[in-house]
Write an enzyme that holds these catalytic residues in place. Structure first.
Site, PDB file in Angstrom:
ATOM      1  N   CYS A  81      98.469  -2.255  -2.668  1.00  0.00           N
ATOM      2  CA  CYS A  81      98.575  -0.797  -2.827  1.00  0.00           C
ATOM      3  C   CYS A  81      99.947  -0.371  -3.325  1.00  0.00           C
ATOM      4  O   CYS A  81     100.075   0.658  -3.973  1.00  0.00           O
ATOM      5  CB  CYS A  81      98.252  -0.091  -1.510  1.00  0.00           C
ATOM      6  SG  CYS A  81      99.579  -0.198  -0.290  1.00  0.00           S
ATOM      7  N   CYS A 136     106.403  -4.493  -0.443  1.00  0.00           N
ATOM      8  CA  CYS A 136     106.282  -3.634  -1.630  1.00  0.00           C
ATOM      9  C   CYS A 136     107.207  -2.435  -1.553  1.00  0.00           C
ATOM     10  O   CYS A 136     107.461  -1.785  -2.565  1.00  0.00           O
ATOM     11  CB  CYS A 136     104.835  -3.191  -1.837  1.00  0.00           C
ATOM     12  SG  CYS A 136     104.230  -2.069  -0.561  1.00  0.00           S
ATOM     13  N   CYS A 191      91.715  -4.551   6.161  1.00  0.00           N
ATOM     14  CA  CYS A 191      90.833  -5.598   5.652  1.00  0.00           C
ATOM     15  C   CYS A 191      89.569  -4.903   5.205  1.00  0.00           C
ATOM     16  O   CYS A 191      89.007  -4.103   5.942  1.00  0.00           O
ATOM     17  CB  CYS A 191      90.525  -6.635   6.717  1.00  0.00           C
ATOM     18  SG  CYS A 191      89.328  -7.837   6.117  1.00  0.00           S
ATOM     19  N   CYS A 247      86.850  -6.595   4.181  1.00  0.00           N
ATOM     20  CA  CYS A 247      85.675  -7.476   4.252  1.00  0.00           C
ATOM     21  C   CYS A 247      85.197  -7.739   5.674  1.00  0.00           C
ATOM     22  O   CYS A 247      84.015  -7.576   5.959  1.00  0.00           O
ATOM     23  CB  CYS A 247      85.988  -8.827   3.636  1.00  0.00           C
ATOM     24  SG  CYS A 247      86.647  -8.803   1.992  1.00  0.00           S
ATOM     25  N   HIS A 294     114.134   9.983   8.278  1.00  0.00           N
ATOM     26  CA  HIS A 294     112.989  10.780   8.719  1.00  0.00           C
ATOM     27  C   HIS A 294     113.389  12.247   8.875  1.00  0.00           C
ATOM     28  O   HIS A 294     112.733  13.140   8.356  1.00  0.00           O
ATOM     29  CB  HIS A 294     112.447  10.232  10.038  1.00  0.00           C
ATOM     30  CG  HIS A 294     111.239  10.950  10.532  1.00  0.00           C
ATOM     31  ND1 HIS A 294     109.959  10.484  10.305  1.00  0.00           N
ATOM     32  CD2 HIS A 294     111.102  12.117  11.201  1.00  0.00           C
ATOM     33  CE1 HIS A 294     109.100  11.335  10.823  1.00  0.00           C
ATOM     34  NE2 HIS A 294     109.768  12.336  11.373  1.00  0.00           N
ATOM     35  N   LEU A 348     124.343  12.286   8.017  1.00  0.00           N
ATOM     36  CA  LEU A 348     123.935  12.420   9.420  1.00  0.00           C
ATOM     37  C   LEU A 348     124.376  11.153  10.136  1.00  0.00           C
ATOM     38  O   LEU A 348     124.006  10.046   9.737  1.00  0.00           O
ATOM     39  CB  LEU A 348     122.402  12.577   9.501  1.00  0.00           C
ATOM     40  CG  LEU A 348     121.787  12.592  10.883  1.00  0.00           C
ATOM     41  CD1 LEU A 348     122.221  13.840  11.658  1.00  0.00           C
ATOM     42  CD2 LEU A 348     120.261  12.566  10.788  1.00  0.00           C
ATOM     43  N   GLY A 375      85.047  -7.159  -4.120  1.00  0.00           N
ATOM     44  CA  GLY A 375      84.441  -6.536  -5.301  1.00  0.00           C
ATOM     45  C   GLY A 375      83.639  -5.299  -4.949  1.00  0.00           C
ATOM     46  O   GLY A 375      83.843  -4.234  -5.504  1.00  0.00           O
ATOM     47  N   ALA A 398      73.439  -7.508  -5.629  1.00  0.00           N
ATOM     48  CA  ALA A 398      72.051  -7.264  -5.215  1.00  0.00           C
ATOM     49  C   ALA A 398      71.584  -8.174  -4.078  1.00  0.00           C
ATOM     50  O   ALA A 398      70.384  -8.381  -3.876  1.00  0.00           O
ATOM     51  CB  ALA A 398      71.098  -7.369  -6.401  1.00  0.00           C
ATOM     52  N   GLU A 435      74.512  -6.398   0.600  1.00  0.00           N
ATOM     53  CA  GLU A 435      74.641  -4.967   0.322  1.00  0.00           C
ATOM     54  C   GLU A 435      74.071  -4.117   1.439  1.00  0.00           C
ATOM     55  O   GLU A 435      74.536  -3.022   1.714  1.00  0.00           O
ATOM     56  CB  GLU A 435      73.871  -4.638  -0.950  1.00  0.00           C
ATOM     57  CG  GLU A 435      74.282  -5.498  -2.105  1.00  0.00           C
ATOM     58  CD  GLU A 435      74.554  -4.685  -3.340  1.00  0.00           C
ATOM     59  OE1 GLU A 435      74.760  -3.482  -3.241  1.00  0.00           O
ATOM     60  OE2 GLU A 435      74.547  -5.290  -4.402  1.00  0.00           O
TER      61      GLU A 435
HETATM   62  C1  FAD Z   1     103.525   4.454   4.108  1.00  0.00           C
HETATM   63  C2  FAD Z   1     104.256   5.505   4.879  1.00  0.00           C
HETATM   64  C3  FAD Z   1     103.587   6.176   5.883  1.00  0.00           C
HETATM   65  C4  FAD Z   1     104.225   7.169   6.606  1.00  0.00           C
HETATM   66  N1  FAD Z   1     103.536   7.821   7.592  1.00  0.00           N
HETATM   67  C5  FAD Z   1     104.162   8.784   8.321  1.00  0.00           C
HETATM   68  C6  FAD Z   1     103.499   9.469   9.374  1.00  0.00           C
HETATM   69  O1  FAD Z   1     102.336   9.219   9.665  1.00  0.00           O
HETATM   70  N2  FAD Z   1     104.174  10.429  10.047  1.00  0.00           N
HETATM   71  C7  FAD Z   1     105.475  10.731   9.746  1.00  0.00           C
HETATM   72  O2  FAD Z   1     106.031  11.593  10.389  1.00  0.00           O
HETATM   73  N3  FAD Z   1     106.122  10.092   8.780  1.00  0.00           N
HETATM   74  C8  FAD Z   1     105.509   9.139   8.052  1.00  0.00           C
HETATM   75  N4  FAD Z   1     106.189   8.501   7.052  1.00  0.00           N
HETATM   76  C9  FAD Z   1     107.574   8.900   6.765  1.00  0.00           C
HETATM   77  C10 FAD Z   1     108.573   8.084   7.590  1.00  0.00           C
HETATM   78  O3  FAD Z   1     108.437   8.394   8.962  1.00  0.00           O
HETATM   79  C11 FAD Z   1     110.000   8.421   7.205  1.00  0.00           C
HETATM   80  O4  FAD Z   1     110.189   9.789   7.437  1.00  0.00           O
HETATM   81  C12 FAD Z   1     110.330   8.184   5.794  1.00  0.00           C
HETATM   82  O5  FAD Z   1     110.029   6.875   5.462  1.00  0.00           O
HETATM   83  C13 FAD Z   1     111.793   8.522   5.550  1.00  0.00           C
HETATM   84  O6  FAD Z   1     112.626   7.652   6.217  1.00  0.00           O
HETATM   85  P1  FAD Z   1     113.416   6.499   5.414  1.00  0.00           P
HETATM   86  O7  FAD Z   1     114.243   5.762   6.368  1.00  0.00           O
HETATM   87  O8  FAD Z   1     112.440   5.754   4.605  1.00  0.00           O
HETATM   88  O9  FAD Z   1     114.301   7.392   4.481  1.00  0.00           O
HETATM   89  P2  FAD Z   1     115.287   7.001   3.337  1.00  0.00           P
HETATM   90  O10 FAD Z   1     114.554   6.620   2.118  1.00  0.00           O
HETATM   91  O11 FAD Z   1     116.284   6.039   3.796  1.00  0.00           O
HETATM   92  O12 FAD Z   1     115.947   8.425   3.147  1.00  0.00           O
HETATM   93  C14 FAD Z   1     115.224   9.586   2.900  1.00  0.00           C
HETATM   94  C15 FAD Z   1     116.160  10.738   2.585  1.00  0.00           C
HETATM   95  O13 FAD Z   1     117.027  10.963   3.685  1.00  0.00           O
HETATM   96  C16 FAD Z   1     118.385  10.852   3.275  1.00  0.00           C
HETATM   97  N5  FAD Z   1     119.106  10.160   4.350  1.00  0.00           N
HETATM   98  C17 FAD Z   1     118.738   9.025   4.970  1.00  0.00           C
HETATM   99  N6  FAD Z   1     119.624   8.732   5.957  1.00  0.00           N
HETATM  100  C18 FAD Z   1     120.570   9.692   5.927  1.00  0.00           C
HETATM  101  C19 FAD Z   1     121.739   9.939   6.677  1.00  0.00           C
HETATM  102  N7  FAD Z   1     122.104   9.150   7.677  1.00  0.00           N
HETATM  103  N8  FAD Z   1     122.472  11.017   6.369  1.00  0.00           N
HETATM  104  C20 FAD Z   1     122.103  11.847   5.343  1.00  0.00           C
HETATM  105  N9  FAD Z   1     121.025  11.659   4.611  1.00  0.00           N
HETATM  106  C21 FAD Z   1     120.263  10.597   4.901  1.00  0.00           C
HETATM  107  C22 FAD Z   1     118.389  10.076   2.000  1.00  0.00           C
HETATM  108  O14 FAD Z   1     119.482  10.435   1.218  1.00  0.00           O
HETATM  109  C23 FAD Z   1     117.069  10.487   1.392  1.00  0.00           C
HETATM  110  O15 FAD Z   1     117.229  11.661   0.678  1.00  0.00           O
HETATM  111  C24 FAD Z   1     105.564   7.496   6.305  1.00  0.00           C
HETATM  112  C25 FAD Z   1     106.265   6.805   5.306  1.00  0.00           C
HETATM  113  C26 FAD Z   1     105.619   5.824   4.576  1.00  0.00           C
HETATM  114  C27 FAD Z   1     106.367   5.107   3.500  1.00  0.00           C
HETATM  115  S1  FES Z   2      90.187  -7.875   2.524  1.00  0.00           S
HETATM  116 FE1  FES Z   2      90.269  -8.962   4.361  1.00  0.00          FE
HETATM  117  S2  FES Z   2      89.137 -10.741   3.915  1.00  0.00           S
HETATM  118 FE2  FES Z   2      88.865  -9.515   2.147  1.00  0.00          FE
HETATM  119  S1  FES Z   3     100.843  -3.762  -1.061  1.00  0.00           S
HETATM  120 FE1  FES Z   3      99.915  -2.477   0.389  1.00  0.00          FE
HETATM  121  S2  FES Z   3     101.466  -2.271   1.860  1.00  0.00           S
HETATM  122 FE2  FES Z   3     102.427  -3.348   0.289  1.00  0.00          FE
END
Ligand code: FAD
Ligand code: FES
Ligand code: FES
Length: 1214
Positions: A56, A86, A161, A163, A365, A418, A808, A1090, A1159
């Protein structure tokens, strides 16, 4: 290219080997680095670790999970944590040790328990997700050698998963857990896995049914001392950290990693716009920043300080670390002080998945100010403060609604960062809670979330302070400040609740245009969450009142017992399930594997990452990469001018046929939907090709009318093919004699999400226009044919190879031919091998999915539930081209009657043409949607008759041998036996009673139960498709090579074919091999689809083996005491051919000896849908209510009318 001469050296370890790189791309991820890196790292060691998969690219599926180990400067311990490669910036790994699936074990060297057990527990099918599963489990075991089931569920929570259905995967993990493995089947107290062959299991008759799929006692035990140690060199690096700033220069961007806080702050002054990168957010958003600052080496940002009034957590701490810190503090402090910590912890358990929580930082965050942030609403209501630091000094700002709304006056200055977040303790008479509603419990962003805090005046229920904040209801976290102020001084009772709901609905305004839509649902959640908080506080008050014998306690409101279930959260527990299979005849020879639960042939290779998928094939000489341009890019048209772009492939380059009329491979002049392929860019790397596609400019002119929905298509008479119709009896006449109901049902579509996206590698050969094509497909012959007509060369010059396919589900029947043909045009034009790997976005955009259905039914029935006449009209949304839509319509109406014998029937179906990507084959091929319409009708009849749906189902089911609507004789004996067995084994009626009792006692939580019969006729409509061939060679050493026309998609077809060959040739499976499916060995194959591929190919393999055995018979008769090898040697000497082609046709009469779920299994999930409908039906709502499919939380909530939905309705109306 990255600028190696100026860059510092990035040092990290992969699987115990040191990587020193000056050539890294700051925009690159660990995943690309592992999979594509060709650098010779030591004498003979290349990275190119393809066990870690791309599925993904967004951190959402876990296929790329690896373990990262780092020395934690604060705790001075080694931390092992799982991450999604990734989203892991490669530069962030300086000083870290990475373990990939290859580093865990290998079938060539050592197979550790985690890999052995997932394979032997049948936890792999296509195997594409398996390395990610292994790595999540491995990391868990590194930290907790005997985990709890809860920890196991949490570790695997974000590994998808597509499958296996998870049961066997969890079963393998469970073998490590400390809790009892017992599933307490049917109250026997005995685990189904422990039923031996001589036990009388409730699942079946003694000795006939077995449930033991693996022998736990044969598993190797877990020995943590065998694992890779943390490299001593990294330990030394961590203990004497370098203070120098490290800089990595790339083609476009620069990564700067300062060693001290002072340097970081100076850099922030120099690059005020540069983001701080700690977690996965930057990668997942895909924005480009010329300079990235990494604070990873700044220990000040990881500090945790416990003060008398609260907890200060460093902004650099990961969310997973925050979980541990909060849990520790909760254990240390009295409950009254930890209300906020508990609320945060609750959300941290469901926020994203463990890998993301391990990567995302608290600072990232908070600073992201994401409107769906789960933590910010809780932090905001609990008066958290942000400790900021810059070269100028430090200051504190409140984490309040002004900050969250991004107001410049309340936000960070560009040069500030921060440092930490201070979260105060709660106090006595203060209550804090967190609420969240998402599409599913784990790994999904919330629709709406909330943080709520109330401080009551000591010893009373009057509100002294109140804060409520919501996420998901606007562009930022929203605080209901005004409502809270107006409620101060009010008593915590029903009157206050009503008033609060009214105020909140007024203040938290959600316009119809709110992001994400779903306005009514979200508004309902706004008040429903408040109600839950209201109940929670009442319950807590009750405890306090008892504890402190408060004087006016008799005036406090009470929670009625009926309402208490609203307070119970749904637990994430390991689902209980068991797989049963019929024991083989005790006289069956031990060598004969047919009927035995044989592990998937590739299971061990799946588990070690050694199983090769299409994109795991090493780069071939002069290979180029292709990316597709679809009807969505609108940038500048200079792709060809970019130096790294080799060519742009358009329709003009096609030497032969450009697809079909109305379904072109590459569009010319006109596009009918977003996502239609217009041209393709060929470049030296995937990144360059992808970037170049963004430089193509396309000018569009709107075509009228634009049609998206089935209703629009009907209005504009927009159809892809003529109507399909089936009729029996006299429907009109029958309707005159019965009661009637008229209904409409919508069945939603479904996007294809096979774990391995579409991919193909085309290698042009130097002679005679030959091409080798490696492709992930269910139908290599179709790819071969399409490439032939596109290039205008004979089919015999093209060889398609399919080793295995990462899922598939129908999506790889037709579409791979399109990608194969476009890549082949590129290969012929440039003379280079072309690799085309769709990223997930393109895959989902281009490939369509399951057809949504709009069904109208008219049913006539007697009051006892006997249905006399049924008239169903179905419309499917076919998208912009025909694809398989005509066939899907045919299948749908052929199978609409499902398991019911109704004398008077009329079924009509039409495929609508709309301006959407063309929908295509999808597991079930129209049957699930059609049968859902029929079953919805049965459910509605049950509701009208006041009878349980299962009674109506039973009453109308086929009872005797009869003709189906498609005129096939059908004997319902198996159907009836299966129905009765399911009722019995599931203890259906006692469960129904339990459900009814539960529903009587609980107002807010409801249970439902459903049992759905299914009659699914397998096979294709065209009889010419019911044929198969196989080729079996015996070599002079006695080893056997089997080839057949089926493709390995995870269903284990190769395993089954060897079971057949082993039985026929009477030699063990270990003497046999299947290498791949190839159009050069078995020509003119039929798509693996099928539900008949194992059957027809199995017969073909059987036929080939029988031919061979017949040839060997005289030799065996002459030397019955000889060995297989002796006979083969003798046969060779006697010039007996040791190679045979097997062939089979006419499937319907002679097959089904290997029938699996195929299927049909897809529709089994409908029992969950109807159980939900059953639960919803117990709520006091309109009598002929029906949940529409899919039954999303939104639809279920809105279907359950109550005082809150009513409030929202009234509010919207006014
Ligand atoms: C696949 C996926 C699923 C997620 N699901 C959820 C969810 O269900 N619920 C939820 O609440 N959140 C979710 N998130 C968001 C996650 O919780 C974080 O909020 C997000 O990843 C940002 O945090 P980071 O450490 O990656 O940020 P970074 O990429 O490190 O930073 C993000 C921003 O904050 C700034 N920054 C970082 N640290 C500082 C600092 N110390 N001082 C000043 N600026 C700073 C950076 O400059 C940037 O602009 C998800 C994220 C992903 C990738
Ligand atoms: S995706 Fe899990 S076995 Fe195919
Ligand atoms: S390829 Fe799906 S989480 Fe990285």
């Amino acid at each position: 290219m990255p600028c190696a001469s100026r860059s510092d050296e990035l040092v990290f370890f992969v699987n115990g080997r040191k990587v020193m790189e000056r050539n890294v791309d700051p925009e690159g991820t660990l995943l690309t680095f592992l999979r594509k890196n060709w650098t010779l790292l030591s004498k003979s060691w290349l990275l190119r670790l393809t066990g870690t998969k791309y599925a993904c690219g967004r951190g959402g599926c876990g296929a790329c999970t690896v373990m990262v180990s780092k020395h934690d400067p604060v705790s001075r311990k080694i931390r092992h944590f799982s991450v999604t490669a990734c989203l892991m910036p490669i530069c962030s790994l300086h000083g870290a040790a990475v373990t990939t699936v290859e580093g865990v074990g290998s079938i060539k060297t050592r197979l550790p328990p985690v890999q052995e057990r997932i394979a032997k527990s049948h936890g792999t099918q296509c195997g594409f997700c398996t390395p990610g599963m292994v790595m999540s489990m491995y990391t868990l075991l590194r930290n907790h050698p005997q985990p709890s089931e809860e920890q196991l569920m949490e570790a695997l929570g974000s590994n998808l998963c597509r499958c296996t259905g998870y049961r066997p995967i969890l079963e393998s993990g469970r073998t490590f857990c400390m809790e009892s493995n017992s599933c307490q089947q049917k109250g026997t107290g005995k685990c189904c896995l422990d039923w031996g062959e001589n036990d009388s299991s409730p699942l079946g008759k003694k000795s006939e049914i077995c449930t033991k799929l693996f022998a736990k006692e044969e598993f190797q035990s877990l020995d943590p001392t065998q694992e890779l140690i943390f490299p001593p060199e990294l330990l030394r690096m961590a203990e004497n950290p370098e203070k120098r700033t490290l800089t990595f220069y790339g083609e476009r961007g620069t990564w700067i990693s300062p060693g001290t806080l002072k340097d970081l702050l100076e850099l922030k002054v120099k690059h005020p716009k540069a983001p701080l990168v700690l977690g996965p957010a930057m990668k997942s958003q895909g924005h480009f920043h010329p300079v990235l600052l990494s604070p990873a080496r700044i220990s000040e940002l990881s500090m945790v300080t416990k003060t008398s009034d609260g907890l200060t957590i460093g902004a650099g701490c990961s969310l997973a670390q925050m979980q541990d810190i909060l849990a520790e503090r909760i254990a240390e402090l009295p409950e009254e002080k930890t209300q906020t910590y508990r609320a945060l912890l609750k959300h941290l358990r469901s926020l994203a998945g463990q890998q993301i929580r391990n990567m995302a930082s608290l600072g990232g965050h908070v600073i992201s100010q994401h409107c769906c942030s789960d933590l910010n609403p809780v932090l905001a209501v609990s008066n958290a403060t942000l400790n900021l630091i810059s070269a100028e000094g430090t200051r504190q700002i409140p984490l309040n609604e002004h900050f969250l709304a991004g107001l410049a006056s309340a936000d960070l200055k560009p040069e500030e960062i921060l440092e930490s977040v201070h979260i105060p303790h709660s106090q006595k008479w203060e209550f804090v809670s967190a609420f969240r509603q998402a599409q599913c419990q784990q790994n999904a962003l919330p629709h709406v979330n909330a943080g709520m805090r109330v401080l009551l005046k000591e010893g009373t229920d009057s509100i002294e302070d109140l804060s409520i904040a919501y996420g998901g209801v606007g562009a930022a976290t929203i605080s209901a400040h005004r409502s809270c102020q107006l409620l101060l001084g009010r008593r915590w009772n029903e009157l206050m609740l009503d008033e609060a709901c009214r105020l909140l609905l007024d203040e938290v305004s959600l316009p119809g245009s709110a992001p994400g839509g779903r306005v009514e649902f979200k508004r309902t959640l706004v008040v429903s969450f408040l109600f839950k908080f209201y109940l929670e506080v009442l319950q807590e008050l009750k405890k306090l009142v008892k504890l402190f014998s408060v004087p006016d306690s008799r005036h406090h409101s009470e929670v009625s017992d009926q309402f208490l279930s609203a307070l119970e959260d749904f637990l994430v527990t390991i689902p209980q399930g068991v797989q049963t299979y019929q024991n083989v005849d005790p006289h069956q020879p031990l060598q004969d594997p047919v009927g035995r639960p044989i592990m998937h042939l590739s299971a061990l290779k799946h588990a070690t990452g050694e199983a090769m998928f299409c994109d795991d094939i090493p780069m071939v000489d002069k290979e180029l990469f292709m990316a597709l341009v679809t009807s969505i890019n609108e940038e500048l048209s200079r792709a060809l001018e970019l130096p790294e772009v080799v060519d742009v492939i358009t329709a003009e380059d096609i030497p032969g046929t450009n697809g079909a009329e109305g379904d072109k491979l590459l569009a010319i002049d006109e596009v009918n939907c977003v996502g239609q392929i217009i041209c393709a860019v060929v470049a030296e790397t995937d990144v360059q090709a992808k970037r170049a596609t963004e430089k193509i400019e396309i000018t569009y002119e709107d075509l009228e009318p634009v049609i998206f929905t089935i209703k629009d298509a009907i209005k504009h008479n927009s159809f892809l093919c003529p109507e399909k119709k089936l009729e029996q009896g006299n429907v009109e006449e029958a309707f005159e004699k019965v009661d009637q109901i008229l209904e409409e049902v919508h069945v939603g579509g479904q996007k294809h999400f096979y774990m391995e996206t579409q991919r193909v590698l085309v290698i042009p050969k130097t002679e005679d226009k030959e091409l080798d094509i490696y492709v992930s497909t269910q139908d290599p012959a179709h790819v071969q044919k399409t490439v032939s007509s596109t290039l205008n060369i004979p089919i015999n010059r093209i060889t398609c190879h399919v080793k295995r396919v990462g899922g598939g589900f129908g999506g790889k029947v037709g579409k791979p031919a399109v990608f194969g043909a476009i890549a082949a045009v590129g290969a012929i034009k440039t003379g280079h091998p072309i690799r085309l790997v769709l990223d997930r976005e393109d895959d989902m955009l281009i490939t369509g999915g399951r057809h949504p259905v709009f069904g109208k039914y008219k049913v006539g029935f007697m009051n006892n539930g006997r249905i006399k006449a049924l008239d169903i009209e179905c419309y499917i949304n076919g998208g912009c081209t025909l694809d398989d839509s005509e066939l899907v319509t045919e299948f749908l109406i052929l199978k609409l009657e499902n398991a019911y014998k109704i004398r008077n029937l009329r079924f009509q179906g039409r495929a609508c043409m709309t301006n959407l990507p063309s929908n295509t084959a999808f597991r079930g091929f129209g049957f699930p949607q059609g049968a859902l319409v029929t079953e919805s009708c049965i459910t509605a009849v049950a509701a009208k008759c006041g009878l349980p749906p299962e009674k109506i189902r039973e009453k109308n089911m086929y009872k005797t041998v009869d003709k189906t609507i498609y005129k096939q004789a059908f004997n319902p004996e198996t159907l009836i036996r299966c129905w009765n067995e399911c009722l019995d084994k599931s203890s259906f009626y006692s469960r129904r009673m339990h459900v009814e009792e539960f529903n009587k006692k609980n107002y807010w939580k409801k249970k439902g139960i459903a049992i759905i019969p299914m009659k699914f006729s397998v096979g294709f409509a065209a009889t010419s498709y019911h044929q198969a061939a196989a080729l079996v060679h015996i070599y002079t050493d006695g080893s056997v090579l089997v080839t057949h026309g089926g493709n390995e998609l995870g269903q284990g077809i190769h395993t089954k074919m060897l079971q057949v060959a082993s039985r026929e040739l009477k030699i063990p499976m270990s003497c046999m091999h299947i290498s791949e499916t190839s159009t050069a060995t078995v020509p003119n194959t039929i798509a693996t689809a099928a539900s008949i591929s194992a059957d027809v190919n199995g017969r073909a393999v059987q036929n080939a083996c029988q031919i061979l055995l017949k040839r060997l018979e005289p030799i065996i008769k002459k030397h019955p005491e000889g060995t297989w090898e002796d006979w083969i040697e003798a046969a060779f000497e006697q010039r007996i051919s040791l190679s045979a082609t097997g062939y089979f046709r006419n499937f319907l009469n002679q097959c089904a000896f290997l029938q699996g779920l195929g299927e049909s299994g897809m529709f089994l999930g409908s029992s969950v849908f109807f159980a939900i409908a059953d639960a919803v039906a117990t709520v006091d709502i309109a009598e002929d209510f029906m949940v529409q499919s899919p039954a999303t939380p939104e639809r279920v909530r809105m279907a359950c009318a109550d005082r809150f939905t009513e409030m929202v309705g009234n509010c919207l109306f006014s």
